[in-house]
Design a protein around this motif. Structure first.
Motif, PDB file in Angstrom:
ATOM      1  N   VAL A  47     -10.663  17.357   3.430  1.00 14.29           N
ATOM      2  CA  VAL A  47      -9.644  15.830   3.703  1.00 14.29           C
ATOM      3  C   VAL A  47      -8.741  17.409   2.304  1.00 14.29           C
ATOM      4  N   VAL A  48      -7.345  16.266   2.961  1.00 20.43           N
ATOM      5  CA  VAL A  48      -5.992  17.069   2.792  1.00 20.43           C
ATOM      6  C   VAL A  48      -4.654  16.085   2.013  1.00 20.43           C
ATOM      7  N   LYS A  49      -4.990  15.686   1.448  1.00 17.87           N
ATOM      8  CA  LYS A  49      -3.591  14.454   1.226  1.00 17.87           C
ATOM      9  C   LYS A  49      -2.666  14.784   0.499  1.00 17.87           C
ATOM     10  N   ALA A  50      -1.721  14.375   1.421  1.00 16.51           N
ATOM     11  CA  ALA A  50       0.065  14.734   1.215  1.00 16.51           C
ATOM     12  C   ALA A  50       0.904  14.799  -0.080  1.00 16.51           C
ATOM     13  N   ASP A  51       0.581  13.551  -1.083  1.00 16.50           N
ATOM     14  CA  ASP A  51       1.099  13.827  -2.244  1.00 16.50           C
ATOM     15  C   ASP A  51       0.275  14.796  -3.124  1.00 16.50           C
ATOM     16  N   ASP A  52      -1.132  14.869  -3.135  1.00 15.34           N
ATOM     17  CA  ASP A  52      -1.613  15.654  -4.271  1.00 15.34           C
ATOM     18  C   ASP A  52      -1.007  17.257  -3.566  1.00 15.34           C
TER      19      ASP A  52
ATOM     20  N   GLY B  95      -1.392   1.634  -1.480  1.00 14.41           N
ATOM     21  CA  GLY B  95      -2.772   1.192  -2.032  1.00 14.41           C
ATOM     22  C   GLY B  95      -3.327   0.258  -1.618  1.00 14.41           C
ATOM     23  N   SER B  96      -3.528   0.916   0.617  1.00 18.44           N
ATOM     24  CA  SER B  96      -4.222   0.906   1.114  1.00 18.44           C
ATOM     25  C   SER B  96      -5.773   0.592   1.545  1.00 18.44           C
ATOM     26  N   GLY B  97      -5.642   2.075   0.567  1.00 20.58           N
ATOM     27  CA  GLY B  97      -6.554   2.315   0.631  1.00 20.58           C
ATOM     28  C   GLY B  97      -7.254   3.501   0.562  1.00 20.58           C
ATOM     29  N   LYS B  98      -6.321   4.379   1.460  1.00 18.29           N
ATOM     30  CA  LYS B  98      -7.081   5.661   2.256  1.00 18.29           C
ATOM     31  C   LYS B  98      -7.567   6.639   2.118  1.00 18.29           C
ATOM     32  N   SER B  99      -6.938   7.060   0.360  1.00 13.91           N
ATOM     33  CA  SER B  99      -8.039   7.874  -0.885  1.00 13.91           C
ATOM     34  C   SER B  99      -9.354   7.612  -0.765  1.00 13.91           C
ATOM     35  N   PHE B 100      -9.707   6.378  -0.471  1.00 12.71           N
ATOM     36  CA  PHE B 100     -10.588   5.609  -0.793  1.00 12.71           C
ATOM     37  C   PHE B 100     -11.798   5.550   0.400  1.00 12.71           C
ATOM     38  N   VAL B 101     -11.339   5.708   1.085  1.00 12.64           N
ATOM     39  CA  VAL B 101     -11.493   5.925   2.761  1.00 12.64           C
ATOM     40  C   VAL B 101     -12.142   7.179   2.481  1.00 12.64           C
ATOM     41  N   LEU B 102     -11.198   8.636   3.128  1.00  5.48           N
ATOM     42  CA  LEU B 102     -10.865  10.179   2.553  1.00  5.48           C
ATOM     43  C   LEU B 102     -12.184   9.936   1.499  1.00  5.48           C
TER      44      LEU B 102
ATOM     45  N   LEU C 273      -8.490   1.037  10.813  1.00  2.46           N
ATOM     46  CA  LEU C 273      -9.548   0.218   9.264  1.00  2.46           C
ATOM     47  C   LEU C 273      -9.125  -0.905   8.844  1.00  2.46           C
ATOM     48  N   TYR C 274      -9.374  -2.018   8.728  1.00  2.00           N
ATOM     49  CA  TYR C 274      -9.748  -3.655   7.956  1.00  2.00           C
ATOM     50  C   TYR C 274     -10.028  -2.478   6.435  1.00  2.00           C
ATOM     51  N   ASN C 275      -9.309  -3.051   5.393  1.00  5.48           N
ATOM     52  CA  ASN C 275      -9.950  -2.759   4.025  1.00  5.48           C
ATOM     53  C   ASN C 275      -9.063  -3.684   3.010  1.00  5.48           C
ATOM     54  N   ASP C 276      -9.934  -4.355   3.755  1.00  6.14           N
ATOM     55  CA  ASP C 276      -9.608  -5.909   2.787  1.00  6.14           C
ATOM     56  C   ASP C 276     -10.722  -6.991   2.486  1.00  6.14           C
ATOM     57  N   GLU C 277     -11.489  -6.532   2.574  1.00  4.18           N
ATOM     58  CA  GLU C 277     -12.955  -6.402   2.489  1.00  4.18           C
ATOM     59  C   GLU C 277     -13.988  -5.942   1.140  1.00  4.18           C
ATOM     60  N   ASP C 278     -14.633  -6.554   1.817  1.00 10.20           N
ATOM     61  CA  ASP C 278     -15.631  -5.633   0.804  1.00 10.20           C
ATOM     62  C   ASP C 278     -15.851  -4.002   1.261  1.00 10.20           C
TER      63      ASP C 278
ATOM     64  N   ILE D 287      -6.085  14.271   7.344  1.00  5.69           N
ATOM     65  CA  ILE D 287      -4.171  14.782   6.140  1.00  5.69           C
ATOM     66  C   ILE D 287      -4.019  13.383   6.040  1.00  5.69           C
ATOM     67  N   GLU D 288      -3.659  12.851   4.644  1.00  3.13           N
ATOM     68  CA  GLU D 288      -3.393  11.679   4.711  1.00  3.13           C
ATOM     69  C   GLU D 288      -2.220  11.322   3.963  1.00  3.13           C
TER      70      GLU D 288
END
Ligand SMILES: CC(C)(COP(=O)(O)OP(=O)(O)OC[C@H]1O[C@@H](n2cnc3c(N)ncnc32)[C@H](O)[C@@H]1O)[C@@H](O)C(=O)NCCC(=O)NCCS
Ligand SMILES: Nc1ncnc2c1ncn2[C@@H]1O[C@H](COP(=O)(O)OP(=O)(O)OP(=O)(O)O)[C@@H](O)[C@H]1O
Length: 200
Positions: free
Chosen positions: A29-34, A11-18, A176-181, A113-114
């Protein structure tokens, strides 16, 4: 082609960033979970070994594997998670290496690679540098509840099986800080990507 690993906790936002990167840059972009999910589908390389590990009762009526049931087991029982990882991880890595080779031939500029587990699985042999997407735990919990319906307990169970913030931070090349807007996140991505274009 520059190969970049993107990691961070659940939930840190990896997919969101990618997702942003995929839309705005010449990047594969390749997501290891997928990839893991794909390789667990009927007929794929991990399907039978996973059934052998857990038994027939994790198979849905349509033949697919019940990932929710599997998640309940493995995030409770570390030894089962390790056994599952041993089936999935080598197959995922092999798949990703093949995709990198293919993208090189297609002259793609960037390959991302995510994965939450890049550090544990020696992906440093593959990527040129590592981004760590940081977001504080409370914000992650709230986003996972809001967007995925995760209970606090479920989020916590997954987090317990991942590296600590310090461990992630120590190994990354870019944080990369992803806890703001979202604008704050996009700005950091744009700035980082600009440095690559400037050095090309
Ligand atoms: C347990 C499984 C079946 C749950 O599937 P489900 O679709 O419910 O969840 P999803 O895959 O989206 O994962 C949820 C969160 O858990 C994290 N996570 C997944 N596997 C692991 C693991 N082995 N260790 C730590 N965190 C993990 C993910 O990164 C994500 O943040 C699935 O995650 C799985 O097969 N995991 C083991 C293999 C693995 O590590 N896959 C990830 C990349 S190779
Ligand atoms: N800056 C942000 N502002 C608001 N919501 C965000 C932001 N970044 C991410 N989110 C939301 O938080 C949730 C978790 O993000 P995301 O799915 O990208 O995390 P992840 O790191 O890829 O998770 P996982 O480890 O499970 O793959 C998503 O619903 C996403 O839309």
């Amino acid at each position: 082609m520059r190969v970049i690993g993107v990691t961070g906790g659940v939930g840190s936002g990896k997919s969101f960033v990618l997702n942003y990167i995929e839309e705005h840059f010449d990047a594969r972009v390749v997501k290891a979970d997928d990839v893991g999910h794909l390789l667990m589908m009927p007929g794929q390389v991990c399907y039978e070994p996973v059934i052998q590990l857990f038994g027939d009762w994790v198979v849905n009526e349509d033949g697919s594997l019940n990932r929710e049931t599997i998640a309940q087991i493995v995030f409770e029982k570390k030894d089962m998670l390790e056994k599952l990882n041993k089936i999935i991880h080598p197959a995922v890595k092999k798949y990703i290496i093949r995709e990198i080779e293919r993208s090189k031939k297609e002259e793609t500029e960037f390959f991302f690679i995510e994965a939450a587990l890049l550090l544990e699985d020696n992906y440093d042999e593959i990527y040129d540098e590592l981004w760590y997407i940081y977001c504080e735990k409370e914000v992650r919990m709230e986003r996972l509840r809001r967007d995925r319906g995760y209970s606090e307990e479920k989020a916590r169970k997954v987090m317990e099986n991942q590296l600590s913030e310090d461990e992630f931070e120590a190994k990354c090349d870019f944080l990369l800080y992803n806890d703001e807007d979202v604008a704050h996140t996009y700005l950091q991505i744009e700035r980082r990507m600009r440095t690559y274009y400037e050095s090309m």
